[in-house]
Design a protein around this motif. Structure first.
Motif, PDB file in Angstrom:
ATOM      1  N   UNK A 171       0.829  -1.209   0.000  1.00 62.18           N
ATOM      2  CA  UNK A 171       0.000   0.000   0.000  1.00 62.18           C
ATOM      3  C   UNK A 171       0.862   1.258   0.000  1.00 62.18           C
ATOM      4  N   UNK A 172       2.070   1.110   0.534  1.00 61.88           N
ATOM      5  CA  UNK A 172       2.929   2.270   0.754  1.00 61.88           C
ATOM      6  C   UNK A 172       4.112   2.339  -0.214  1.00 61.88           C
ATOM      7  N   UNK A 173       4.366   1.272  -0.924  1.00 61.99           N
ATOM      8  CA  UNK A 173       5.444   1.239  -1.909  1.00 61.99           C
ATOM      9  C   UNK A 173       5.077   0.244  -2.997  1.00 61.99           C
ATOM     10  N   UNK A 174       5.385   0.583  -4.241  1.00 68.99           N
ATOM     11  CA  UNK A 174       5.105  -0.337  -5.338  1.00 68.99           C
ATOM     12  C   UNK A 174       6.127  -1.471  -5.383  1.00 68.99           C
ATOM     13  N   UNK A 175       7.272  -1.265  -4.694  1.00 71.23           N
ATOM     14  CA  UNK A 175       8.320  -2.287  -4.672  1.00 71.23           C
ATOM     15  C   UNK A 175       8.995  -2.321  -3.299  1.00 71.23           C
ATOM     16  N   UNK A 176       8.253  -2.649  -2.243  1.00 67.23           N
ATOM     17  CA  UNK A 176       8.842  -2.631  -0.902  1.00 67.23           C
ATOM     18  C   UNK A 176       9.928  -3.687  -0.704  1.00 67.23           C
ATOM     19  N   UNK A 177       9.855  -4.792  -1.444  1.00 64.43           N
ATOM     20  CA  UNK A 177      10.892  -5.821  -1.320  1.00 64.43           C
ATOM     21  C   UNK A 177      12.244  -5.294  -1.795  1.00 64.43           C
ATOM     22  N   UNK A 178      12.242  -4.497  -2.870  1.00 65.25           N
ATOM     23  CA  UNK A 178      13.488  -3.908  -3.345  1.00 65.25           C
ATOM     24  C   UNK A 178      14.009  -2.860  -2.366  1.00 65.25           C
ATOM     25  N   UNK A 179      13.099  -2.109  -1.762  1.00 64.60           N
ATOM     26  CA  UNK A 179      13.521  -1.144  -0.747  1.00 64.60           C
ATOM     27  C   UNK A 179      14.240  -1.872   0.385  1.00 64.60           C
ATOM     28  N   UNK A 180      13.670  -2.989   0.842  1.00 66.04           N
ATOM     29  CA  UNK A 180      14.286  -3.753   1.910  1.00 66.04           C
ATOM     30  C   UNK A 180      15.649  -4.293   1.529  1.00 66.04           C
ATOM     31  N   UNK A 181      15.766  -4.804   0.308  1.00 68.58           N
ATOM     32  CA  UNK A 181      17.049  -5.354  -0.130  1.00 68.58           C
ATOM     33  C   UNK A 181      18.121  -4.280  -0.231  1.00 68.58           C
ATOM     34  N   UNK A 182      17.774  -3.134  -0.783  1.00 75.55           N
ATOM     35  CA  UNK A 182      18.745  -2.043  -0.874  1.00 75.55           C
ATOM     36  C   UNK A 182      19.166  -1.566   0.510  1.00 75.55           C
ATOM     37  N   UNK A 183      18.201  -1.443   1.411  1.00 78.45           N
ATOM     38  CA  UNK A 183      18.498  -0.957   2.757  1.00 78.45           C
ATOM     39  C   UNK A 183      19.446  -1.895   3.489  1.00 78.45           C
ATOM     40  N   UNK A 184      19.227  -3.203   3.381  1.00 74.52           N
ATOM     41  CA  UNK A 184      20.073  -4.140   4.126  1.00 74.52           C
ATOM     42  C   UNK A 184      21.500  -4.187   3.565  1.00 74.52           C
ATOM     43  N   UNK A 185      21.647  -4.063   2.232  1.00 70.35           N
ATOM     44  CA  UNK A 185      23.000  -4.083   1.675  1.00 70.35           C
ATOM     45  C   UNK A 185      23.746  -2.775   1.923  1.00 70.35           C
ATOM     46  N   UNK A 186      23.023  -1.663   1.937  1.00 66.02           N
ATOM     47  CA  UNK A 186      23.669  -0.421   2.354  1.00 66.02           C
ATOM     48  C   UNK A 186      24.048  -0.508   3.833  1.00 66.02           C
ATOM     49  N   UNK A 187      23.221  -1.210   4.613  1.00 66.15           N
ATOM     50  CA  UNK A 187      23.546  -1.414   6.022  1.00 66.15           C
ATOM     51  C   UNK A 187      24.823  -2.214   6.200  1.00 66.15           C
ATOM     52  N   UNK A 188      25.013  -3.239   5.374  1.00 65.69           N
ATOM     53  CA  UNK A 188      26.235  -4.038   5.438  1.00 65.69           C
ATOM     54  C   UNK A 188      27.449  -3.176   5.087  1.00 65.69           C
ATOM     55  N   UNK A 189      27.297  -2.312   4.107  1.00 67.63           N
ATOM     56  CA  UNK A 189      28.414  -1.407   3.770  1.00 67.63           C
ATOM     57  C   UNK A 189      28.725  -0.479   4.942  1.00 67.63           C
ATOM     58  N   UNK A 190      27.688   0.123   5.534  1.00 66.49           N
ATOM     59  CA  UNK A 190      27.904   1.044   6.660  1.00 66.49           C
ATOM     60  C   UNK A 190      28.605   0.308   7.809  1.00 66.49           C
ATOM     61  N   UNK A 191      28.182  -0.925   8.073  1.00 66.18           N
ATOM     62  CA  UNK A 191      28.784  -1.698   9.163  1.00 66.18           C
ATOM     63  C   UNK A 191      30.216  -2.119   8.851  1.00 66.18           C
ATOM     64  N   UNK A 192      30.575  -2.132   7.587  1.00 68.39           N
ATOM     65  CA  UNK A 192      31.942  -2.504   7.219  1.00 68.39           C
ATOM     66  C   UNK A 192      32.883  -1.301   7.224  1.00 68.39           C
ATOM     67  N   UNK A 193      32.318  -0.102   7.230  1.00 69.38           N
ATOM     68  CA  UNK A 193      33.119   1.111   7.061  1.00 69.38           C
ATOM     69  C   UNK A 193      34.196   1.343   8.128  1.00 69.38           C
ATOM     70  N   UNK A 194      34.012   0.944   9.402  1.00 77.61           N
ATOM     71  CA  UNK A 194      35.085   1.172  10.377  1.00 77.61           C
ATOM     72  C   UNK A 194      36.394   0.461  10.043  1.00 77.61           C
ATOM     73  N   UNK A 195      36.322  -0.565   9.200  1.00 80.14           N
ATOM     74  CA  UNK A 195      37.515  -1.340   8.855  1.00 80.14           C
ATOM     75  C   UNK A 195      38.232  -0.764   7.637  1.00 80.14           C
ATOM     76  N   UNK A 196      37.526  -0.036   6.804  1.00 82.57           N
ATOM     77  CA  UNK A 196      38.036   0.356   5.495  1.00 82.57           C
ATOM     78  C   UNK A 196      39.098   1.450   5.576  1.00 82.57           C
TER      79      UNK A 196
END
Length: 307
Positions: A179-204
């Motif tokens: 009801x709130x997004x035409x592609x909420x599954x893609x929003x979730x996938x993008x958010x989680x992979x950006x989250x993995x990048x953010x969580x990896x940033x202290x090492x980079x």
């Protein structure tokens, strides 16, 4: 140069990915069996994360967490997509590829590039000896991942139940998160992979920051290539002449979930620049007739009725 590449497991993960995807490509070609396509992609992520984690054998906390996050995501998505395709019986994406070796090869090459590129943050973290103390970026990244996978899993399940209901045959999914997004599954996938990048940033450090190409590549893929554009085209061709669908499309955000009452009142420039309501998402939507045309037709019908 070879030593530098190997020290970050970049060459190793590339070879493993190409070999794994080539194996399933051969199965697809020889057996005309394409039901394992998404399963091959999802499990490839798991293989790369676990392989680099075990080979490095540092057993650092951040490596454990990020590897576990990828494994959970890969298992959840892989099993869901496998069960879905076994239930549905066919993958329509391959209707034009099954007898075209060139198109099939391009698809599998693209899948290999997708897996290797998006896995870069975890690959580089698992190859690193650095172990900085826990930082805010770690927590923020983990929270993004939790929210992302929750949204993706919920949206997938809602759409599956909607599609499996006989009363919804021939309808578009507009329940729950849809009801709130035409592609909420893609929003979730993008958010989680950006989250993995953010969580990896202290090492980079230094050139390692180029692993941001992973989530950027995924975002571009979803927004411009094989994600939203293909699904928008398919939906527009099926339901483009249905008034309720046109209203749904005008009042529902393409990616980021928002209440329809909020989204419909936002200016077009805001939708296009910040909410990804890109013009080409509607290029296959049938054009509405001008008001004067509809009025003229209605008057003609009324005139026929009177006479």
């Amino acid at each position: 140069m070879g030593t530098v590449i190997d020290s970050h497991f970049l060459a190793l993960t590339a070879i493993v990915t190409v070999g794994y995807q080539f194996f399933f490509f051969v199965i697809t070609v020889l057996l005309k069996f394409d039901k394992v396509t998404d399963f091959a992609g999802s499990t490839n992520f798991i293989i790369l994360a676990v392989l680099t984690f075990v080979l490095k054998a540092s057993w650092l906390f951040r490596q454990v967490v990020l590897t576990l996050l990828v494994v959970i995501w890969g298992l959840r998505l892989g099993l869901f997509l496998l069960m879905r395709i076994l239930q549905w019986g066919e993958d329509r994406r391959f209707d034009e590829m099954r007898n075209n070796l060139g198109k099939l090869a391009i698809f599998w090459i693209s899948q290999a590039v997708w897996v290797w590129t998006v896995s870069l943050p975890v690959t580089v973290v698992n190859a690193s000896d650095r172990d900085p103390s826990l930082q805010g970026a770690d927590v923020i990244g983990w929270i993004m991942w939790v929210v992302g996978i929750s949204v993706e899993a919920t949206a997938d399940q809602q759409k599956l139940l909607f599609k499996n209901s006989p009363e919804n045959r021939g309808k578009w999914c507009n329940i729950g998160l849809w009801k709130y997004s035409r592609h909420p599954n893609y929003f979730g996938e993008l958010l989680l992979w950006w989250g993995i990048f953010v969580a990896s940033s202290p090492v980079l450090e230094g050139a390692e920051w180029l692993v941001i190409l992973g989530p950027i590549f995924l975002t571009l893929l979803v927004l411009f290539v094989s994600g939203i554009p293909l699904l928008e085209e398919s939906a527009d061709k099926k339901f483009g002449n249905v008034g309720a669908y046109r209203v749904y499309k005008k009042t529902t955000s393409p990616l980021i979930p928002l209440p329809p009452v909020v989204y419909r009142n936002l200016p077009l420039w805001f939708k296009a620049t910040l909410l990804f309501e890109l013009p080409f998402y509607s290029r296959h939507l049938p054009q509405e007739e001008p008001n004067w045309c509809r009025t003229s037709q209605e008057e003609s019908k009324d005139g026929l009725k009177i006479s």
